[in-house]
Each structure stands twice: as structure tokens, then as C-alpha cells.
Design a protein around this motif. Sequence first.
Motif, short mmCIF file in Angstrom:
data_model
loop_
_atom_site.label_atom_id
_atom_site.label_comp_id
_atom_site.label_asym_id
_atom_site.label_seq_id
_atom_site.Cartn_x
_atom_site.Cartn_y
_atom_site.Cartn_z
N PHE A 89 0.82 -1.22 0.00
CA PHE A 89 0.00 0.00 0.00
C PHE A 89 0.85 1.27 0.00
CE2 PHE A 89 -2.36 -3.34 2.28
CZ PHE A 89 -3.48 -3.44 1.47
N LYS A 90 2.17 1.11 -0.07
CA LYS A 90 3.07 2.26 0.04
C LYS A 90 2.77 3.35 -0.98
CE LYS A 90 7.61 1.91 -0.63
NZ LYS A 90 9.02 1.57 -0.42
N PRO A 91 2.45 3.03 -2.25
CA PRO A 91 2.14 4.12 -3.19
C PRO A 91 0.98 5.01 -2.74
CG PRO A 91 2.51 2.08 -4.37
CD PRO A 91 2.45 1.72 -2.92
N TYR A 92 0.02 4.41 -2.01
CA TYR A 92 -1.13 5.21 -1.54
C TYR A 92 -0.71 6.11 -0.38
CZ TYR A 92 -3.10 1.14 -3.91
OH TYR A 92 -3.36 0.13 -4.80
N PHE A 93 0.15 5.57 0.52
CA PHE A 93 0.62 6.38 1.64
C PHE A 93 1.53 7.51 1.16
CE2 PHE A 93 0.03 2.31 4.23
CZ PHE A 93 -1.15 2.75 4.77
N ALA A 118 -0.08 7.26 -5.98
CA ALA A 118 -1.24 6.77 -6.71
C ALA A 118 -2.46 6.87 -5.80
CB ALA A 118 -1.03 5.31 -7.14
N PRO A 119 -3.64 7.12 -6.38
CA PRO A 119 -4.85 7.19 -5.55
C PRO A 119 -5.24 5.82 -5.03
CG PRO A 119 -5.40 7.35 -7.89
CD PRO A 119 -3.90 7.37 -7.82
N ALA A 120 -5.65 5.75 -3.77
CA ALA A 120 -6.07 4.48 -3.19
C ALA A 120 -7.39 4.04 -3.78
CB ALA A 120 -6.19 4.62 -1.67
N PRO A 121 -7.50 2.76 -4.20
CA PRO A 121 -8.76 2.29 -4.79
C PRO A 121 -9.87 2.11 -3.75
CG PRO A 121 -7.18 0.50 -4.65
CD PRO A 121 -6.45 1.73 -4.22
N HIS A 122 -9.49 2.05 -2.46
CA HIS A 122 -10.48 1.88 -1.38
C HIS A 122 -10.14 2.87 -0.27
CE1 HIS A 122 -10.66 -1.96 -3.49
NE2 HIS A 122 -9.43 -2.19 -3.11
N LYS A 123 -11.16 3.35 0.41
CA LYS A 123 -10.94 4.19 1.59
C LYS A 123 -10.48 3.37 2.78
CE LYS A 123 -11.99 8.47 0.42
NZ LYS A 123 -11.00 9.58 0.59
N ARG A 124 -10.96 2.11 2.84
CA ARG A 124 -10.59 1.21 3.92
C ARG A 124 -10.20 -0.13 3.32
NH1 ARG A 124 -15.20 1.94 8.69
NH2 ARG A 124 -15.22 4.24 8.73
N ALA A 125 -9.15 -0.75 3.86
CA ALA A 125 -8.72 -2.05 3.36
C ALA A 125 -8.23 -2.90 4.52
CB ALA A 125 -7.60 -1.87 2.33
N SER A 149 -6.57 2.69 6.65
CA SER A 149 -7.48 3.77 6.27
C SER A 149 -6.69 4.80 5.48
CB SER A 149 -8.08 4.42 7.52
OG SER A 149 -8.70 5.66 7.18
N PHE A 150 -7.19 5.15 4.30
CA PHE A 150 -6.52 6.12 3.45
C PHE A 150 -7.35 7.41 3.43
CE2 PHE A 150 -5.95 1.78 1.73
CZ PHE A 150 -4.61 1.62 2.03
N GLY A 151 -7.08 8.27 4.41
CA GLY A 151 -7.80 9.52 4.50
C GLY A 151 -9.22 9.39 4.99
N ASP A 152 -9.58 8.26 5.59
CA ASP A 152 -10.95 8.05 6.07
C ASP A 152 -10.97 8.24 7.60
OD1 ASP A 152 -13.60 7.38 6.31
OD2 ASP A 152 -13.32 5.25 5.94
N TYR A 153 -10.99 7.16 8.37
CA TYR A 153 -11.02 7.32 9.82
C TYR A 153 -9.59 7.47 10.35
CZ TYR A 153 -9.93 2.25 9.98
OH TYR A 153 -9.36 1.02 9.82
N PHE A 154 -9.51 7.87 11.63
CA PHE A 154 -8.20 8.04 12.23
C PHE A 154 -8.19 7.41 13.63
CE2 PHE A 154 -4.46 10.91 13.38
CZ PHE A 154 -3.59 10.28 12.51
N LYS A 155 -7.54 8.02 14.59
CA LYS A 155 -7.37 7.40 15.91
C LYS A 155 -8.70 7.05 16.57
CE LYS A 155 -3.18 10.17 16.68
NZ LYS A 155 -2.52 11.19 17.52
N SER A 166 -3.52 14.48 4.20
CA SER A 166 -4.54 13.45 4.45
C SER A 166 -3.97 12.44 5.43
CB SER A 166 -4.91 12.75 3.13
OG SER A 166 -5.81 11.70 3.36
N LYS A 167 -4.66 12.23 6.57
CA LYS A 167 -4.15 11.33 7.60
C LYS A 167 -4.54 9.89 7.28
CE LYS A 167 -4.37 14.89 11.17
NZ LYS A 167 -4.95 15.30 12.48
N ASN A 168 -3.60 8.97 7.54
CA ASN A 168 -3.81 7.56 7.22
C ASN A 168 -3.60 6.68 8.45
OD1 ASN A 168 -4.01 8.20 4.36
ND2 ASN A 168 -1.79 8.48 4.41
N ILE A 169 -4.14 5.48 8.38
CA ILE A 169 -4.01 4.50 9.46
C ILE A 169 -3.41 3.22 8.92
CG2 ILE A 169 -5.35 2.90 10.89
CD1 ILE A 169 -5.03 5.53 12.23
N ASP A 170 -2.43 2.68 9.67
CA ASP A 170 -1.82 1.39 9.37
C ASP A 170 -1.70 0.66 10.69
OD1 ASP A 170 -0.15 -0.77 8.87
OD2 ASP A 170 1.64 0.46 8.56
N THR A 171 -2.57 -0.31 10.94
CA THR A 171 -2.51 -1.04 12.21
C THR A 171 -2.60 -2.53 11.94
OG1 THR A 171 -4.76 -1.54 13.01
CG2 THR A 171 -4.13 0.78 12.93
N GLY A 172 -2.18 -3.32 12.93
CA GLY A 172 -2.31 -4.75 12.77
C GLY A 172 -1.43 -5.54 13.71
#
Length: 890
Positions: free
Chosen positions: A44-48, A52-59, A91-97, A225-231
Motif C-alpha cells: 500500500f506504500k504508493p497510496y501512503f 497513486a490514488p487508493a482504490p479503497h478508503k478502507r482495506a 485507512s486512506f484519509g478516512d477514519y483516524f485514531k 490526508s491522515k492515514n491509518i496502518d494497524t495490525g
Amino acid sequence: MHSADISSRALRFFEDRGHTVVPSASLIADDPTLLLINAGMAPFKPYFLGEAPAPHKRATSLQKCVRTVDIEEVGKTSRHGSFFQMFGNFSFGDYFKEKAIPYAWEFLTSPVADGGLELPEDRLWVTVYLDDDEAEQIWRRDIGVPAERIQRLGMSENFWSMGVPGPCGPCSEICFDRGPEFGQDGGPVANDERYLEIWNLVFMQNIRGEGPAKEGYPILGDLPSKNIDTGFGLERMAALLQDVPTIFDIDTTRQILDLAAELSGARYGTGVRNDVSLRVIADHILTSVMLIGDGVTPANDGRGYILRRILRRAVRMMRLLGSEDPVVHELVAKTIQVMSPMYPELTGERERIDRIAVAEEAAFIQTLKAGTAIFDLAADEVRKSSNLVLPGDKAFQLHDTYGFPIDLTLEMASEAGLSVDEAGFRKLMQEQRARAKADAVRRKTGGHGETGVYRDLLALGPTEFTGYSELESEAVIRGVIRDGARLAAAGEDDIVEVVLDRTPLYAESGGQESDAGLIVADGIELEVLDVQKVARKLWVHQVRVRRGEVTEGQNVLAKVDPEWRIGARQAHSGTHVVHAALRQVLGPTALQSGSYNKPGYLRLDFSWTGGLSPETRSEIEEVSNLAVRRDLPVAVEYMTLPKARELGALALFGEAYDEEVRVVEIGGAWSRELCGGTHVSHSSQVGPLTLISESSVGSGLRRIEAYVGIEALRFLAKERAMAVKVSDILQVPTSEIGDRVSAVLKQLRDAEKEIGRFRAIQLRQSAEAFVQGAQMIGDVAVVTAHVPEPVTTEELRSVALDVREHFEGRAASVIVTALANEKPIVVAAVNEQGRERGLKAGDLVRTAAKVLKGGGGGKSDIAQGGGTDPLATAEALQEVRRVIGQTVTA
């Protein structure tokens, strides 16, 4: 709870909350800065990065990863492996903390019956970044975690970046208290073994500047645009839920480990050495299977070297544990069995994976044999020096040049009564690693150094590729670039990069070389040297300014060289034809693993273990040309990736595909592949196709090369001209060349046999003369003689043995010299009675070779050597007689 259940629960949980489930990307990274995917967010690095535009807001995804930086530590710790799986929600610019934190907590603590993992809340601790008050408030206010179980950590532990300028942000980790038996109280700050990190939340909200990778770099501002990467890491979570001490004891890896123990006869849990070896074997076999499954094949560089290294380490560990038989076939079968519930595609690739892995094992066993021979020679040299320490550079040479592992060198040295200069070896290894690390840093820095300018241009929209339907397109120059910076203008003879809003020029990809062509306008002409894609969306043309001045905003006409495109289309369609022919002749497991084509030429690599017979090559060539003659229709259709796979379309290993893919068919299902290249419209347009070579390019990997179209005709014309020339020399029709050459070769062989017979007679006569010329030194008959005519070492050895036989029953020593390729050679032969007098053939050869300015050695009864001074043979023989006299009269 099994690993497959944990992963399916996590994916389902986040899918129910609006996340698109994204399948794991291939381990072969679609990223110039990575050899292999090493983190869950890497695809997903290109989206962060905003490339490139992210194809989904959440993945959400479960991503296969391989990390080999600390490969020597695998098996020594409870949670360090080279293959691992990262679950993530993004999350690509959708939800945050405000949503990321509750999502993680809910999944971890919800009852199993409700789809969660049901971890006890009172055993969960939280860490946040030093000044991240927002995250701490959410943990305390919304989740209800007591303040005493929330701890703050600094930048090196709780702040994330890619190590280079770009997105970054604070982290928050969830840790599980495993209990007092794992160490002291006090939370993650006090003991990270007891308080095990099980979930990491990255809040991507800032932009970092240049500086150290981990901490101390400047924060330049906020991301637009704020992004989320968790897991979480699946293996670590499985170890916790299954209540086992290490990631090697979980339901999947433990089955491979147990089979390795059974095959080797070693028992797990009986000692550190056995345990570490068995863990390494299980981890490395698993990693190898997953890499081969994604299209990596063993090689001496790049991804192939990583695979070769870890697979050979597994084989080596099995042999150290006492297994002398091949074991990879059984270990691979077990690995596919335990991993296929999560990766069902492994089952369909079973035969190919097994074939490549088994071939590499066989090759390494031969390497071990060769390395043993090299070690023996090095050990002999050390003993002669009375040092009894194998130098570090010798150990490094064995490791680096011959692939001989250091631990085997240490073990064999110990058995031989020697030690190894380990400090010298480690120093050389460290220097090699430092060079490799520096190269990696340069590659990584270079890969990101220009992203800014490309990101700015990509923000204007992706390049529209028009080359499927036209060879000339009107376009606007969006950017002129040199050395990563945009230029106001470029003049005559400058070489620069040009980005257009639309282009008919094909960018190198899928094995097809980029188009040749021109970009023209009133007063300007640009020669296109190369075309590459950036972020798979932006076409970047490298050009030479032939005439005029080029600037941003100019209206231009981009033109493909039509002759170039004709040849390129023939070659790319020809590659598909040959691939289909291969599969028809050899079977469905002969899968393409790489290709390259340019006008008139194609190269195709495919998985196969043995060379192809001339008959098989001819059959592949004939099937290919029959497909050309049948004038099969070539059709292109766009569809979803799942539909394409359902239809059986073949995907090239290592290629990245969008959700909508382009499927190219030749003759319907006869050849159906995912492909973005340019193609002919009917197979007859490929023209004649002729195979010019078939060779090995690595263990389990073969390569076919062919010419197509006019290049095939030119090649055949040269072959015909050569045949005519040979027929004139031999004075026979071209149809009889083969028979005539065979007859000539037979005559030559017969003549060589006759010459050999006369030489044997001559050498026997020389031997008889040497016997007559023997002199007595003490009670030993000594023959020292020079053979005047040139001979081979084997012939000289025969002379020495023939002479020695004439002295049966009495002590004798024979030393003979001759010239071979104008350099002196020497052979010594001593019979049993001579050896009883203290004479050794190896010592006598070394005496002569020293005078001849060379070296040699061997056994006490027969030895050979050579030198560089052809005028010193008489002196060498005289010195040998002197040494014999000293020995037998002492």
C-alpha cells in the motif's frame, strides 16, 4: 485457535466494518527499493506516499512477508523468523485514531462467539508516543484502560517512518502481560518479554525530513490526508492464543519441525543446538516454499540468492543433525499441506515448487562435496606450515566462493585437529555486509529521491496510454525533468525526462522493451531513448533533444516508430505462442517465470529441471509454427482479476495487477494470459519462429531464445549460407553434410588411436632404456630420467609405473620429468621396499618441483607436480638424487 481461524476472524471482523479484503500481494515486491515484501503495509506504500490514488478508503489484508536481515538469529529467539504474516487494517484519509483504537480493542477483547479473540482486558497494557495526548485520551476516556496500564515511549520505540523523507507518525502498541514467570513487573517499559507486543497502531499524520532512520530527524509538518496502518503478526498472536513458548511451536510451523526431527533422528527439546537447528529448518523450508510459490527461483543474486541461501541453510542443518539422505521433497510436501488452508494456490503449484526445491538440494549436496575437497587442500597447506590455524581468508573463500558454510568449516577443522581464524573470517564477513548495506541504502535512497517531482506530476492525473489503438497521439508536455528536478527548458543535445499527458509509446514492462519513436512539434524534435512507468500510472520518456528547445506546456505529437512496433508486436505475441507450445509439449507445470522481448527476438525462462532433447526442442518449434500457420485470432478483453483466474488466465510471477486486468487470448483457451503488452491481431502476423538456444539459467530454471519474423528469416539465411559453405569444403550436397562429417570424425579418431599406439610403444621402449640406466644409491635402485618428447601427465605417470614394475622384490625409486605444453612436469613412484628405506614419492616430487619453480605432491607411493622453468629439469633430477642419498644412507 488455529492460525487459519485467527486470520479469517480478523479479515471478517474488519470486512464487516466497511474494509475491502485485499488478497496478499506477491512476495516479489512491485517496488524498486525492495527485493521482497518485508512489511504488511508495503503493497500500500504508493497510496501512503501519494504516488497513486487508493482504490479503497478502507482495506484489510493478511500479507506474506520475508525479512532476512538478521537471518543468523532465526531460531535463537522465541519470535524471530524469516517468513511471517502481517494482518493489517488500513485507512486512506478516512477514519483516524478515534476509530482505529476502538476497532483494535474490540477485536482483541470481544467473545470468541462474537468473532473476537476474547483476550482478558486486565492483562492488556498500552504504550503511546511521548506527546500523543490525543491517543492517551481515547484509551482512557473511550476504552477505559486505567492510567497505570498506559505508558509513554520515545521516538525510537513509538514513532514510525519509512526511514526516508516522507510520511511518518506516532504509534500506539497493545501488549499482553504473559505473567510473572516471564519476568519482572512494571509494564512494557520494564520488560518486553513479559509484556509482549501483540498489536501496533501507526497514526500516519506527519511528514519527516532528512536524518537518521529511527530518531533525530526533523518533522516538517502535517500530512494533507491522515492515514491509518494497524495490525498484528499472525505467528506471534497464534503463539499467544495457543499458549506455546515460541512462534516455531504454533500449529503450522511445528508440524514441519516435527517432520524434520523425525527425518534427522534429532529430538526437539533436548538441547539448545538441536532446538535451534530444527527451528531454522522449519522456518527456512516454510520461507522457501512461499518464495518459490510466488515465482522466485534459486540464483546467485537478488531474490534468487535469498532463496538459495535459506534453502541451503535448511539442507545444511539437516545434515548437521545427522540426515545423509535427501529430505526436501518430504518437507516441502508437509509445508504445502499445513499452509494451503490459508494459501490454497500452493496446492496447484505443488509439483513446480517440489521440482525446484529438490533440484536445489541436489545441487547443494554436490557443492558440499566440492567444498570438502577444497577444505582438504587448505587443511594440508596449514599442516605443512605447522600453524594449525586455518586462515580467515580461506574460510571466507570457502563460504563466499564455494558456498561452504562456516559452521561446517569449523566442525571439519576440529575433526582435522585444526582451528579457524574466526575473527579474520568475521571481519571479512562484516566488510561484505557493510558493502551490501551501503549498496542497499543507495538503492533505497535513489528509489525515493525523485518521488516528489513525480508525485507532483501524478497529481495532475495519470498518463493516458493510447498505444493500443494508435501510433501517433497529440499530447501536452506536463514536465521536463533532469536529476530529479523539474526544468524550465532543455536545449539541443540535452538528455532529459519528459512526462506527457497522453502517449502512444509503450513503457517497458511485462518483459517487453519500450518503444522507439519521436516527440515533435514546430521547431523541436526529441528522440525517445527509453520509456518507463512510475507508480504504474505515469509514463516517463527519456529523450535526447535533437532540435529546438523543449518546455512545459508545449503541444507536441508523440510518434511510435512503426517498424519498431511491428517487430515488438511479433516478438511479444511470439512469446505467448512459445509459452503455450511449451505447456502443450511438456505439460502444464512448464510455467513461464520471466521473459524479455524486443523487435525480432524473444527470451522466455520457465521452470524445468532438465535440459530439453533436440527432439523436444524441434517439437516445441513445430507446435509454435503450426499455431502461426493456423492464423489464430488474437483477442483482448478487460475483466476483473477473479474472473480472469476463473477462466484460467496465466499470470506472470512477480507482476502486479490492478483489480481490472487485460487478458490476451491467442486461439481462445490455447493461450490465455494476463498481459499489458502490444500484440498482433492474428497469429500468422508473428511470422516464422525459430528457436536458437535452450539452456540452464539456474537450478530448476531453463531459458529458450528465439527469433521471429524477418529476424528469423535472416538467421535461417545465415544458417543456409554456412551449410552451403561447409558442403563446398566437404564436396558433398548439403543433405549429406551430417554423414560426411561423421565419416571425417571417425577417420580422425582412428588416426588418433593409431598415433596413440605408436606413442605407447615408444614410451615402453623409453621405460626399458630407463631401467637399463638405473643407478644404485645405497641398496636402492634409482631411476632419474627425462622423457625428450612432449607427453601428458597421465602418459608420464604410466612411464614411471612401468619402470617401477621392473624392480619387483628390491627397493626402487623412479623420478621422471618431461615437458607438457612447454612447461616441466614431474612424476615420482616408489615401491614398497623403497618406502621401507624412508623414501616417499610426495617428498621427492616436492623436491624436484621446487627446483622447477612450481609445486606438487601426492601419496607416498605415487605423486606428481610441475613447474615453470623448462631448463631446470637436469638440475631438479640431480637434487632428487642428492636427497635420496641423504635419506637412504642416514
